[in-house]
Design an enzyme around this catalytic site. Structure first.
Site, mmCIF file in Angstrom:
data_model
loop_
_atom_site.group_PDB
_atom_site.id
_atom_site.type_symbol
_atom_site.label_atom_id
_atom_site.label_comp_id
_atom_site.label_asym_id
_atom_site.label_seq_id
_atom_site.Cartn_x
_atom_site.Cartn_y
_atom_site.Cartn_z
ATOM 1 N N GLY A 196 0.805 -1.210 0.000
ATOM 2 C CA GLY A 196 0.000 0.000 0.000
ATOM 3 C C GLY A 196 0.839 1.261 0.000
ATOM 4 O O GLY A 196 2.065 1.225 0.071
ATOM 5 N N SER A 197 0.135 2.393 -0.032
ATOM 6 C CA SER A 197 0.804 3.680 -0.196
ATOM 7 C C SER A 197 1.656 4.072 1.006
ATOM 8 O O SER A 197 2.654 4.778 0.852
ATOM 9 C CB SER A 197 -0.235 4.778 -0.476
ATOM 10 O OG SER A 197 -1.188 4.845 0.576
ATOM 11 N N GLY A 231 0.355 -1.122 6.483
ATOM 12 C CA GLY A 231 -0.644 -0.085 6.676
ATOM 13 C C GLY A 231 -1.980 -0.687 7.054
ATOM 14 O O GLY A 231 -2.106 -1.886 7.310
ATOM 15 N N ALA A 232 -3.017 0.147 7.088
ATOM 16 C CA ALA A 232 -4.374 -0.312 7.377
ATOM 17 C C ALA A 232 -5.352 0.692 6.798
ATOM 18 O O ALA A 232 -5.028 1.875 6.613
ATOM 19 C CB ALA A 232 -4.589 -0.460 8.882
ATOM 20 N N GLU A 269 -1.166 -10.551 3.738
ATOM 21 C CA GLU A 269 -0.898 -9.638 4.852
ATOM 22 C C GLU A 269 -1.206 -10.308 6.189
ATOM 23 O O GLU A 269 -0.442 -10.200 7.147
ATOM 24 C CB GLU A 269 -1.728 -8.362 4.687
ATOM 25 C CG GLU A 269 -1.234 -7.456 3.582
ATOM 26 C CD GLU A 269 -2.134 -6.273 3.331
ATOM 27 O OE1 GLU A 269 -1.643 -5.256 2.809
ATOM 28 O OE2 GLU A 269 -3.341 -6.349 3.637
#
Length: 230
Positions: free
Chosen positions: A28-29, A84-85, A105
């Protein structure tokens, strides 16, 4: 230039990594910045690590940056994972899977001694549920699986891409399930994964050990003890 909260959180998390660790690389970012920071430390400090990526996308980035990868064929435990989340509640329950990598994940998180979750302030929620819950399902009979999920009280939307169905790295589909507020995330997680056809769901409970929050002014907040929802 205005501070980037995701970059600040990702770089801080990368500083927790020490020599000879097995490191889980999130997707993710926000995780992107942690991966870039680890590569910088390898070049500048001679940091010695081996990594397990939670997606093909993160594995490709790691290879491009010169990060050594390993697999569960070679190691059975991960020292630290940085990921991330999409949402985080005070009890450290998470919703993940917006990028479609939730199965890997959760697999890597479950094998990790330490799970660092890096987010910006917008991901902090009093209760989970504003973000639709991703559920990974096998393609065979996915329509029946969707019906069974909807019987739990959600609206399950089939995730698509520009080229047709969104297909995970594991060859599965994603159903994005809008339940509204999740009053009991652990119980719902158990119900969902018990449905035949479901591979995994994006509720993560009992896995996060530290939450690193990047703020708009560039400052950071680190939470190490889950709170209790009122």
């Amino acid at each position: 230039m205005a501070p980037n909260p995701k970059k600040a959180a990702g770089e801080r998390a990368a500083d927790y990594v020490n020599n000879d660790m097995i490191v889980g690389l999130g997707t993710g970012s926000t995780a992107y910045f942690a991966i870039v920071r680890l590569a910088e430390r390898i070049r500048r400090e001679g940091l010695r690590i081996r990594c397990i990526a939670t997606s093909e996308r993160s594995a490709t980035l790691a290879r491009e940056l010169g990060i050594s990868l390993t697999s569960f064929a070679e190691v059975l435990q991960v020292d630290i994972t940085i990921d991330g989340a999409d949402e985080v509640d005070p009890a450290f329950n998470l919703i993940k899977g917006g990028g479609g990598a939730l199965l890997r994940e959760k697999f890597v998180a479950s094998a990790s001694e330490t799970e660092l979750i890096i987010v910006d302030e917008g991901k902090l929620k009093r209760r989970l549920g504003a973000f639709p819950l991703p559920v990974e399902v096998v393609p065979f009979g996915w329509q029946l699986t969707r019906q069974r999920l909807q019987a739990l009280g959600c609206d399950a939307t089939f995730r698509s891409s520009d080229n047709g169905p969104f297909v995970t790295d594991n060859g599965n589909y994603i159903l994005d399930c809008s339940f509204g507020t999740l009053d009991d995330p652990p119980a719902l997680e158990r119900e969902i994964v018990g449905i035949c056809g479901v591979v995994e769901c994006g509720i993560f409970t009992g896995l996060a050990t530290r939450i690193i929050v990047g703020k708009p002014d560039g400052s950071l907040e680190e939470r190490t003890e889950p709170g209790i929802l009122g």
